[in-house]
Design an enzyme around this catalytic site. Structure first.
Site, PDB file in Angstrom:
ATOM      1  N   CYS A  70       0.834  -1.149   0.132  1.00 48.16           N
ATOM      2  CA  CYS A  70       0.090  -0.207  -0.001  1.00 48.16           C
ATOM      3  C   CYS A  70       0.784   1.062   0.267  1.00 48.16           C
ATOM      4  O   CYS A  70       1.892   1.172   0.522  1.00 48.16           O
ATOM      5  CB  CYS A  70      -0.940   0.091   1.154  1.00 48.16           C
ATOM      6  SG  CYS A  70      -1.963  -1.473   1.447  1.00 48.16           S
ATOM      7  N   ARG A 102       4.429   0.136  -6.335  1.00 46.05           N
ATOM      8  CA  ARG A 102       4.361  -0.895  -5.181  1.00 46.05           C
ATOM      9  C   ARG A 102       3.504  -2.041  -4.984  1.00 46.05           C
ATOM     10  O   ARG A 102       3.474  -2.926  -4.257  1.00 46.05           O
ATOM     11  CB  ARG A 102       4.086  -0.037  -3.742  1.00 46.05           C
ATOM     12  CG  ARG A 102       5.176   1.071  -3.455  1.00 46.05           C
ATOM     13  CD  ARG A 102       4.839   1.888  -2.391  1.00 46.05           C
ATOM     14  NE  ARG A 102       4.600   1.542  -1.090  1.00 46.05           N
ATOM     15  CZ  ARG A 102       5.368   1.304  -0.212  1.00 46.05           C
ATOM     16  NH1 ARG A 102       6.727   2.023  -0.455  1.00 46.05           N
ATOM     17  NH2 ARG A 102       5.215   1.023   0.887  1.00 46.05           N
ATOM     18  N   TRP A 110      -3.432  -2.403  -1.283  1.00 47.53           N
ATOM     19  CA  TRP A 110      -3.196  -3.840  -1.495  1.00 47.53           C
ATOM     20  C   TRP A 110      -3.804  -4.739  -0.542  1.00 47.53           C
ATOM     21  O   TRP A 110      -3.593  -4.698   0.387  1.00 47.53           O
ATOM     22  CB  TRP A 110      -1.706  -4.182  -1.743  1.00 47.53           C
ATOM     23  CG  TRP A 110      -1.254  -5.346  -2.015  1.00 47.53           C
ATOM     24  CD1 TRP A 110      -1.220  -5.854  -3.302  1.00 47.53           C
ATOM     25  CD2 TRP A 110      -0.700  -6.519  -1.292  1.00 47.53           C
ATOM     26  NE1 TRP A 110      -0.717  -7.165  -3.639  1.00 47.53           N
ATOM     27  CE2 TRP A 110      -0.596  -7.607  -2.331  1.00 47.53           C
ATOM     28  CE3 TRP A 110      -0.634  -6.723  -0.040  1.00 47.53           C
ATOM     29  CZ2 TRP A 110       0.063  -9.033  -1.718  1.00 47.53           C
ATOM     30  CZ3 TRP A 110      -0.295  -8.194   0.627  1.00 47.53           C
ATOM     31  CH2 TRP A 110       0.064  -9.077  -0.363  1.00 47.53           C
ATOM     32  N   ASN A 122      -1.294   1.800   6.072  1.00 48.65           N
ATOM     33  CA  ASN A 122      -0.675   0.533   5.582  1.00 48.65           C
ATOM     34  C   ASN A 122      -0.367  -0.212   6.780  1.00 48.65           C
ATOM     35  O   ASN A 122       0.059   0.153   7.897  1.00 48.65           O
ATOM     36  CB  ASN A 122       0.848   1.015   5.138  1.00 48.65           C
ATOM     37  CG  ASN A 122       0.538   1.897   3.885  1.00 48.65           C
ATOM     38  OD1 ASN A 122      -0.578   2.004   3.348  1.00 48.65           O
ATOM     39  ND2 ASN A 122       1.781   2.196   3.416  1.00 48.65           N
ATOM     40  N   GLY A 123      -0.261  -1.753   6.631  1.00 49.95           N
ATOM     41  CA  GLY A 123      -0.003  -2.512   7.738  1.00 49.95           C
ATOM     42  C   GLY A 123      -1.080  -3.373   8.090  1.00 49.95           C
ATOM     43  O   GLY A 123      -2.428  -3.553   7.310  1.00 49.95           O
ATOM     44  N   GLU A 180      15.600 -18.484  -9.606  1.00 55.88           N
ATOM     45  CA  GLU A 180      15.311 -17.134  -9.936  1.00 55.88           C
ATOM     46  C   GLU A 180      14.772 -17.345 -11.112  1.00 55.88           C
ATOM     47  O   GLU A 180      13.673 -16.167 -11.397  1.00 55.88           O
ATOM     48  CB  GLU A 180      16.796 -16.262  -9.646  1.00 55.88           C
ATOM     49  CG  GLU A 180      16.293 -15.015 -10.132  1.00 55.88           C
ATOM     50  CD  GLU A 180      15.407 -14.001  -9.309  1.00 55.88           C
ATOM     51  OE1 GLU A 180      14.989 -12.996  -9.701  1.00 55.88           O
ATOM     52  OE2 GLU A 180      14.959 -14.608  -8.074  1.00 55.88           O
ATOM     53  N   LYS A 213      10.914 -15.379 -11.876  1.00 53.02           N
ATOM     54  CA  LYS A 213      10.821 -14.419 -12.822  1.00 53.02           C
ATOM     55  C   LYS A 213       9.511 -14.731 -13.763  1.00 53.02           C
ATOM     56  O   LYS A 213       8.710 -13.960 -14.140  1.00 53.02           O
ATOM     57  CB  LYS A 213      11.919 -14.002 -13.702  1.00 53.02           C
ATOM     58  CG  LYS A 213      12.875 -13.366 -12.715  1.00 53.02           C
ATOM     59  CD  LYS A 213      12.540 -12.097 -12.359  1.00 53.02           C
ATOM     60  CE  LYS A 213      13.208 -11.483 -11.144  1.00 53.02           C
ATOM     61  NZ  LYS A 213      12.646 -11.714  -9.987  1.00 53.02           N
ATOM     62  N   GLU A 224       6.086 -15.179 -12.206  1.00 50.01           N
ATOM     63  CA  GLU A 224       5.729 -13.597 -11.393  1.00 50.01           C
ATOM     64  C   GLU A 224       5.270 -12.732 -12.711  1.00 50.01           C
ATOM     65  O   GLU A 224       3.890 -12.207 -12.205  1.00 50.01           O
ATOM     66  CB  GLU A 224       6.977 -12.922 -10.917  1.00 50.01           C
ATOM     67  CG  GLU A 224       7.494 -13.483  -9.620  1.00 50.01           C
ATOM     68  CD  GLU A 224       8.564 -12.173  -9.062  1.00 50.01           C
ATOM     69  OE1 GLU A 224       8.638 -11.366  -8.004  1.00 50.01           O
ATOM     70  OE2 GLU A 224       9.361 -12.187  -9.969  1.00 50.01           O
ATOM     71  N   HIS A 238      14.275 -38.251  -9.482  1.00 46.54           N
ATOM     72  CA  HIS A 238      13.423 -38.442  -8.203  1.00 46.54           C
ATOM     73  C   HIS A 238      12.109 -37.904  -8.074  1.00 46.54           C
ATOM     74  O   HIS A 238      11.608 -37.384  -7.174  1.00 46.54           O
ATOM     75  CB  HIS A 238      14.335 -38.007  -7.066  1.00 46.54           C
ATOM     76  CG  HIS A 238      15.578 -38.550  -6.835  1.00 46.54           C
ATOM     77  ND1 HIS A 238      15.784 -40.033  -6.405  1.00 46.54           N
ATOM     78  CD2 HIS A 238      16.864 -38.360  -7.338  1.00 46.54           C
ATOM     79  CE1 HIS A 238      17.173 -40.104  -6.215  1.00 46.54           C
ATOM     80  NE2 HIS A 238      17.657 -39.055  -6.810  1.00 46.54           N
ATOM     81  N   LYS A 294       5.641  -4.747  -4.818  1.00 48.00           N
ATOM     82  CA  LYS A 294       7.134  -4.268  -4.612  1.00 48.00           C
ATOM     83  C   LYS A 294       7.603  -4.296  -3.367  1.00 48.00           C
ATOM     84  O   LYS A 294       8.808  -5.300  -3.212  1.00 48.00           O
ATOM     85  CB  LYS A 294       7.111  -3.091  -5.324  1.00 48.00           C
ATOM     86  CG  LYS A 294       8.781  -2.783  -5.447  1.00 48.00           C
ATOM     87  CD  LYS A 294       9.390  -3.629  -6.492  1.00 48.00           C
ATOM     88  CE  LYS A 294      11.051  -3.522  -6.655  1.00 48.00           C
ATOM     89  NZ  LYS A 294      11.571  -4.473  -7.491  1.00 48.00           N
TER      90      LYS A 294
END
Length: 611
Positions: free
Chosen positions: A2, A27, A76, A101-102, A484, A488, A491, A507, A606
């Site tokens: 947020c 963000r 968010w 925010n939070g 990574e 990516k 995402e 396996h 973000k």
């Protein structure tokens, strides 16, 4: 996560609020809103939208609103789905407007108490409970500042919040605990924001609030206090962030721009930190020499992409520096009651320096009795930086795209410098350090060479247009790079992607391989290449489509089912950094083909400032 922006001035602040929200869009958010004190009617006016800030901007234009005092927010979702009702600001009885925010962990208890007192809730948010609770205390005869202070003492959880009320039109109040909040200092005007980037168009003079700070902003003054009303002094800093640093320029997306900024970012990370074949210890801070002296182990704590950087570093630290290294996801570390080691260096990695789990894990490590702390971070004014014993700034520059690129590679380079510092104390020979420093010096040019493959990788991405799944393989130090690469791709293209050490194929994962499952391999010319070739043959024998990023074609001959992307000769020490670049480009171009929102992928933020 947020975003908050607030202003009190002698001019109309709505354009400032809208511009601030635009600069906080990176963000991640799903709704937006603002509230102002209407000096003509003497009340509050608010607007809320689901979706982008531009929708809010268009809606506000139609209302002809203006005011010298207001707050705004991008949300968010944590409590309640994205909707106009759940968007901030949350308002209590046309008297209190709050942006937050939070997460308030005891909001259900507070909500029940407030409902018993006659308050009706119009949203599913925890924030509405804050607004009603402030209003309740205001009705009990307290002034706005006292009502806020009493409310904050009842909250359990984290918050950065701002409050306005037409009953106190000359003030804007704000407070923080566990979530960042910064004050902008102007002439005849003051501002509040969750990120410096939102303030750069109006001021570069900023104050970073600390946990449990409460501030009352007026046009010509401000006052910071604690819950008891005692005044607190916080220094005013001059931010070095420039307004054009967060512009896309000629690039279609921030992510693409940031991929291509990596040669410069790498150079900035190295600048003034290496000299005459040596890494300069002073780069880690004035206390570095003393604090490194007793380090016998390393504990790396991070989340997401930063966690992958830590996994790469484990190979470097144990192989080159000969120091034991443990890497752990921050949200797991903080709850598993680890055994403290006072000689273990705590290394935290965070692009923003505000990652809630990483911050909490670092504080928990200190409480338990681990050794000194080192933050590797990209934001100099962040909470993590301020709380750590040592700091190494990555100097990557602002990273706006949610999917981290240049922050990741500069973290890796910083960790390689740390490896040298540790190795110097544990038997690393000077010629080995010189070799590492030489390799680091060549890194910027090697990345430029890889970026020349952009068009080739763009064509390769077309093979993924109809794919729903992908498998990434690597061995040794390149397995975290495969992790990574998978992160990516998932995402920003929303393709389900997983990564495995190539030796684990037999396996279980081999059962997934068929002609519809692209398999991407990170295949440098190192000691494990022959082992990797055998694993890739297992994929080929089962009809899998192979995409191999390699030094040269010798690993496997190209065919209809085997695509080899030649990267040229890459120094083995820095190859994890170099090999991450084509995987970033692959994810970017696949996302373009899929038509997703590259810079602001769905459901993601973000800066993850909540647990």
């Amino acid at each position: 996560m947020c975003g908050i922006i607030g202003a009190i001035a002698e001019r109309d602040v709505i354009p400032i609020l809208i511009e601030g929200l635009k600069r906080l869009e990176y963000r991640g958010y799903d709704s937006a809103g603002l509230a102002i004190i209407d000096y003509q009617s003497g009340g509050l006016q608010s607007q809320h939208v689901t979706g982008k800030v531009r929708f809010l901007e268009e809606q506000v234009k139609d209302t002809f609103l203006s005011s010298p005092t207001g707050i705004a927010h991008t949300r968010w979702a944590t409590h309640g789905k994205p909707s106009n009702e759940n968007a901030h600001p949350q308002i209590s009885r046309d008297t209190i407007a709050v942006v937050h925010n939070g997460i308030i962990e005891n909001y259900l208890k507070l909500r029940s108490q407030l409902e018993q007192r006659g308050y009706e809730f119009n949203s599913e948010t925890d924030t509405e409970a804050i607004a009603h609770l402030i209003h309740y205390h205001l009705q009990q005869g307290k002034n706005l500042l006292a009502a806020l202070s009493t409310t904050l003492q009842a909250l359990e959880g984290t918050y950065a919040l701002a409050v306005i009320s037409p009953q106190n039109p000359g003030s804007l109040l704000a407070a923080r605990r566990g979530s960042p909040l910064v004050v902008g200092v102007g002439i005849g005007e003051h501002f509040i924001a969750s990120d410096v980037a939102a303030l750069i168009p109006v001021t570069q003079r900023v104050i970073f609030l600390e946990d449990d700070d409460i501030i009352e902003l007026q046009r010509n003054s401000f006052r910071i206090t604690d819950f008891s009303g005692h005044q607190i002094q916080r220094p005013v800093h001059t931010s070095l962030l420039q307004a054009d640093a967060v512009e896309r320029g000629e690039y279609r997306h921030y992510m693409h721009k940031e991929i291509f900024e990596q040669p410069k970012a790498i150079s900035n990370t190295l600048e003034n930190r290496v000299h005459d074949g040596r890494v300069l210890e002073a780069a880690f801070g004035p206390k570095a020499q003393q604090l490194f002296e007793n380090v016998e182990a390393v504990q790396i704590i991070a989340c997401g992409t930063s966690y992958h950087a830590g996994l790469v570093a484990r190979y470097w630290i144990e192989t080159l520096a000969r120091v034991p290294c443990v890497v752990e996801i921050a949200s797991e570390f903080r709850y598993r009651q680890p055994l403290p080691n006072p000689r273990a260096l705590i290394v935290t990695l965070s692009q923003s320096g505000e990652t809630a789990d990483t911050l909490a894990a670092m504080h928990e490590a200190k409480r338990l009795g681990f050794g000194p702390s080192l933050a590797i971070c990209n934001v100099p004014e962040s909470s993590l930086v301020r709380a750590s014993d040592m700091v190494l700034m990555t100097h990557a520059g602002p990273e706006i795209g949610v999917a981290s690129t240049k922050a990741f590679t500069t973290q890796l380079l910083s960790l390689l410098m740390l490896t040298v510092i540790l190795g110097r104390r544990h038997g690393m020979k000077p010629q080995v350090e010189e070799k590492i420093v030489k390799a680091m010096g060549s890194l910027s040019q090697q990345i430029k060479n890889i970026l020349k493959l952009n068009d080739q990788i763009e064509q390769l991405a077309e093979h993924f247009a109809d794919k729903q799944h992908a498998l990434f393989l690597g061995r040794g130090i390149h397995y975290p790079i495969a992790m990574e690469g998978a992160l990516k791709l998932k995402e920003i293209s929303y393709i389900h992607a997983e990564s495995y050490p190539a030796g684990e194929l037999k396996h279980g994962p081999l059962a997934l391989v068929d002609a519809e499952m692209p398999v991407i391999a990170v295949a440098p010319n190192d000691a494990l290449q022959e082992k990797l070739k055998s694993n890739l043959q297992e994929v080929h024998a089962r009809g899998g489509q192979l995409y191999i990023f390699a030094n040269h074609r010798a690993i496997m001959q190209p065919s209809d089912y085997i695509k080899v992307i030649e990267l040229g000769e890459v120094d083995e020490i820095i190859s994890p950094i170099v090999y991450s670049i084509p995987l970033q480009l692959l994810a970017y171009h696949v996302a373009l083909i899929k038509g997703t929102d590259v810079d602001q992928p769905r459901n993601l933020a973000k800066s993850v400032t909540v647990e």
